[in-house]
Motif scaffolding. Structure first.
Motif, PDB file in Angstrom:
ATOM      1  N   GLU A   1       0.827  -1.207   0.000  1.00  0.00           N
ATOM      2  CA  GLU A   1       0.000   0.000   0.000  1.00  0.00           C
ATOM      3  C   GLU A   1       0.860   1.256   0.000  1.00  0.00           C
ATOM      4  O   GLU A   1       0.621   2.197  -0.768  1.00  0.00           O
ATOM      5  N   ASP A   2       1.879   1.280   0.857  1.00  0.00           N
ATOM      6  CA  ASP A   2       2.763   2.446   0.921  1.00  0.00           C
ATOM      7  C   ASP A   2       3.565   2.599  -0.374  1.00  0.00           C
ATOM      8  O   ASP A   2       3.838   3.720  -0.818  1.00  0.00           O
ATOM      9  N   ALA A   3       3.959   1.471  -0.955  1.00  0.00           N
ATOM     10  CA  ALA A   3       4.724   1.523  -2.199  1.00  0.00           C
ATOM     11  C   ALA A   3       3.895   2.129  -3.327  1.00  0.00           C
ATOM     12  O   ALA A   3       4.384   2.946  -4.114  1.00  0.00           O
ATOM     13  N   VAL A   4       2.629   1.742  -3.410  1.00  0.00           N
ATOM     14  CA  VAL A   4       1.742   2.294  -4.450  1.00  0.00           C
ATOM     15  C   VAL A   4       1.540   3.786  -4.228  1.00  0.00           C
ATOM     16  O   VAL A   4       1.610   4.582  -5.181  1.00  0.00           O
ATOM     17  N   LEU A   5       1.301   4.198  -2.983  1.00  0.00           N
ATOM     18  CA  LEU A   5       1.112   5.615  -2.684  1.00  0.00           C
ATOM     19  C   LEU A   5       2.362   6.417  -3.020  1.00  0.00           C
ATOM     20  O   LEU A   5       2.287   7.523  -3.574  1.00  0.00           O
ATOM     21  N   TRP A   6       3.537   5.869  -2.694  1.00  0.00           N
ATOM     22  CA  TRP A   6       4.809   6.536  -2.985  1.00  0.00           C
ATOM     23  C   TRP A   6       4.983   6.724  -4.488  1.00  0.00           C
ATOM     24  O   TRP A   6       5.339   7.808  -4.956  1.00  0.00           O
ATOM     25  N   ALA A   7       4.718   5.659  -5.235  1.00  0.00           N
ATOM     26  CA  ALA A   7       4.893   5.726  -6.686  1.00  0.00           C
ATOM     27  C   ALA A   7       3.921   6.710  -7.325  1.00  0.00           C
ATOM     28  O   ALA A   7       4.273   7.453  -8.236  1.00  0.00           O
ATOM     29  N   LYS A   8       2.684   6.735  -6.835  1.00  0.00           N
ATOM     30  CA  LYS A   8       1.689   7.670  -7.380  1.00  0.00           C
ATOM     31  C   LYS A   8       2.079   9.116  -7.063  1.00  0.00           C
ATOM     32  O   LYS A   8       2.050   9.994  -7.936  1.00  0.00           O
ATOM     33  N   LYS A   9       2.418   9.358  -5.808  1.00  0.00           N
ATOM     34  CA  LYS A   9       2.737  10.720  -5.382  1.00  0.00           C
ATOM     35  C   LYS A   9       3.964  11.250  -6.112  1.00  0.00           C
ATOM     36  O   LYS A   9       3.939  12.364  -6.670  1.00  0.00           O
ATOM     37  N   ASN A  10       5.043  10.483  -6.137  1.00  0.00           N
ATOM     38  CA  ASN A  10       6.276  10.969  -6.736  1.00  0.00           C
ATOM     39  C   ASN A  10       6.222  10.977  -8.257  1.00  0.00           C
ATOM     40  O   ASN A  10       6.819  11.842  -8.905  1.00  0.00           O
ATOM     41  N   GLY A  11       5.480  10.040  -8.827  1.00  0.00           N
ATOM     42  CA  GLY A  11       5.297  10.054 -10.271  1.00  0.00           C
ATOM     43  C   GLY A  11       4.552  11.295 -10.710  1.00  0.00           C
ATOM     44  O   GLY A  11       4.932  11.962 -11.678  1.00  0.00           O
ATOM     45  N   GLN A  12       3.488  11.647  -9.989  1.00  0.00           N
ATOM     46  CA  GLN A  12       2.720  12.849 -10.327  1.00  0.00           C
ATOM     47  C   GLN A  12       3.542  14.106 -10.105  1.00  0.00           C
ATOM     48  O   GLN A  12       3.497  15.052 -10.897  1.00  0.00           O
ATOM     49  N   HIS A  13       4.316  14.122  -9.015  1.00  0.00           N
ATOM     50  CA  HIS A  13       5.174  15.277  -8.725  1.00  0.00           C
ATOM     51  C   HIS A  13       6.165  15.489  -9.863  1.00  0.00           C
ATOM     52  O   HIS A  13       6.384  16.623 -10.322  1.00  0.00           O
ATOM     53  N   LEU A  14       6.749  14.404 -10.340  1.00  0.00           N
ATOM     54  CA  LEU A  14       7.727  14.498 -11.421  1.00  0.00           C
ATOM     55  C   LEU A  14       7.076  14.979 -12.714  1.00  0.00           C
ATOM     56  O   LEU A  14       7.614  15.836 -13.421  1.00  0.00           O
ATOM     57  N   MET A  15       5.892  14.441 -13.026  1.00  0.00           N
ATOM     58  CA  MET A  15       5.192  14.869 -14.234  1.00  0.00           C
ATOM     59  C   MET A  15       4.841  16.353 -14.158  1.00  0.00           C
ATOM     60  O   MET A  15       5.001  17.091 -15.137  1.00  0.00           O
ATOM     61  N   ASP A  16       4.358  16.798 -12.993  1.00  0.00           N
ATOM     62  CA  ASP A  16       4.018  18.208 -12.822  1.00  0.00           C
ATOM     63  C   ASP A  16       5.254  19.096 -12.981  1.00  0.00           C
ATOM     64  O   ASP A  16       5.182  20.181 -13.569  1.00  0.00           O
ATOM     65  N   THR A  17       6.378  18.628 -12.467  1.00  0.00           N
ATOM     66  CA  THR A  17       7.610  19.400 -12.577  1.00  0.00           C
ATOM     67  C   THR A  17       8.080  19.470 -14.024  1.00  0.00           C
ATOM     68  O   THR A  17       8.528  20.518 -14.499  1.00  0.00           O
ATOM     69  N   PHE A  18       7.987  18.364 -14.740  1.00  0.00           N
ATOM     70  CA  PHE A  18       8.351  18.361 -16.154  1.00  0.00           C
ATOM     71  C   PHE A  18       7.531  19.388 -16.939  1.00  0.00           C
ATOM     72  O   PHE A  18       8.011  19.995 -17.890  1.00  0.00           O
ATOM     73  N   ARG A  19       6.276  19.574 -16.553  1.00  0.00           N
ATOM     74  CA  ARG A  19       5.373  20.448 -17.311  1.00  0.00           C
ATOM     75  C   ARG A  19       5.537  21.925 -16.946  1.00  0.00           C
ATOM     76  O   ARG A  19       4.916  22.792 -17.569  1.00  0.00           O
ATOM     77  N   GLU A  20       6.343  22.241 -15.950  1.00  0.00           N
ATOM     78  CA  GLU A  20       6.587  23.636 -15.569  1.00  0.00           C
ATOM     79  C   GLU A  20       7.186  24.404 -16.746  1.00  0.00           C
ATOM     80  O   GLU A  20       8.167  23.980 -17.350  1.00  0.00           O
ATOM     81  N   LYS A  21       6.574  25.534 -17.089  1.00  0.00           N
ATOM     82  CA  LYS A  21       7.018  26.316 -18.247  1.00  0.00           C
ATOM     83  C   LYS A  21       8.288  27.108 -17.968  1.00  0.00           C
ATOM     84  O   LYS A  21       9.090  27.356 -18.868  1.00  0.00           O
ATOM     85  N   ASP A  22       8.452  27.548 -16.741  1.00  0.00           N
ATOM     86  CA  ASP A  22       9.629  28.330 -16.355  1.00  0.00           C
ATOM     87  C   ASP A  22      10.808  27.378 -16.160  1.00  0.00           C
ATOM     88  O   ASP A  22      10.819  26.565 -15.238  1.00  0.00           O
ATOM     89  N   PHE A  23      11.809  27.484 -17.034  1.00  0.00           N
ATOM     90  CA  PHE A  23      12.915  26.536 -16.994  1.00  0.00           C
ATOM     91  C   PHE A  23      13.716  26.636 -15.699  1.00  0.00           C
ATOM     92  O   PHE A  23      14.218  25.626 -15.194  1.00  0.00           O
TER      93      PHE A  23
END
Length: 217
Positions: free
Chosen positions: A30-52
């Motif tokens: 359960e914790d592993a799934v939550l970790w992967a979801k949270k950090n995966g989304q964080h990384l995707m959101d960071t990739f999409r940041e327009k300000d380099f």
């Protein structure tokens, strides 16, 4: 070319989420799934940041939070770590950190809006927990999405949940980087100083490319 680019992206995930060997304790599914979801989304959101500047500052922060740089640096040079004196080891770790941070910034991330990330299953495997993730992506905007299965290998350390490895099929990214560094050192007749000079040049080259990119914005 497209497959090489995909492997580069997975390498980014690998280095940003980090590696540590100490205290190998499995994470609950359960914790592993939550970790992967949270950090995966964080990384995707960071990739999409327009300000380099904001994007790369946040990616560096993720890198610093989730990576055990000294362990990774030691692992990828394997037996050659013992051939270095203390000064060389310290210099190598410092250059390695600069190289990794500069390297991922050279990868194109403009296709991230055409990437979908979904956590599927997790199970305990010995002292580790394996999380299977489906990534759907396309490099060309007019191409159909292609599905890839990734496996994240996690464990619990004193620093929290950390990633040990990412596999694409049967290919381990950690072992791939070790092969790369071994080949480089062997090609330099196992001369550590030559290797450090080459790695320094590689880090500087990537840093110059990043600075040139930033100057365009």
């Amino acid at each position: 070319m497209k497959s090489n680019l995909f492997l580069r992206v997975i390498s980014v995930l690998f280095f940003l989420f980090g590696i540590s060997e100490a205290m190998a304790i499995p994470v609950s599914s359960e914790d592993a799934v939550l970790w992967a979801k949270k950090n995966g989304q964080h990384l995707m959101d960071t990739f999409r940041e327009k300000d380099f500047v904001k994007k790369y500052n946040e990616l560096d922060a993720i890198f610093d939070q989730y990576i055990d740089s000294e362990y990774v640096a030691k692992f990828v040079v394997g037996k050659y770590w013992r051939m270095m004196n203390k000064e060389q080891q310290s210099r190598y770790v410092s250059i390695f950190n600069r190289y990794v941070k500069a390297l991922y910034k050279t990868f194109p991330l403009d296709f991230v809006n055409r990437l979908k990330y979904e956590v599927k299953t997790a199970f305990i495997d010995g002292n580790f927990t394996v999380v299977n993730v489906i990534v759907n992506m396309n490099i060309d905007s007019d191409a159909p999405l292609k599905e890839y299965l990734l496996s994240f290998r996690l464990h619990q350390t004193a620093k929290g949940i950390q990633l040990v490895d990412i596999k694409v099929g049967e290919s381990s990214l950690l072992l791939s980087y070790r092969r790369k560094f071994y080949e480089q050192i062997i090609s330099l007749e196992e001369e550590i100083e030559w290797f450090l000079e080459d790695l320094e040049d590689m880090a500087k080259s990537a840093e110059r490319k990043n600075q040139a990119k930033m100057n365009q914005y």
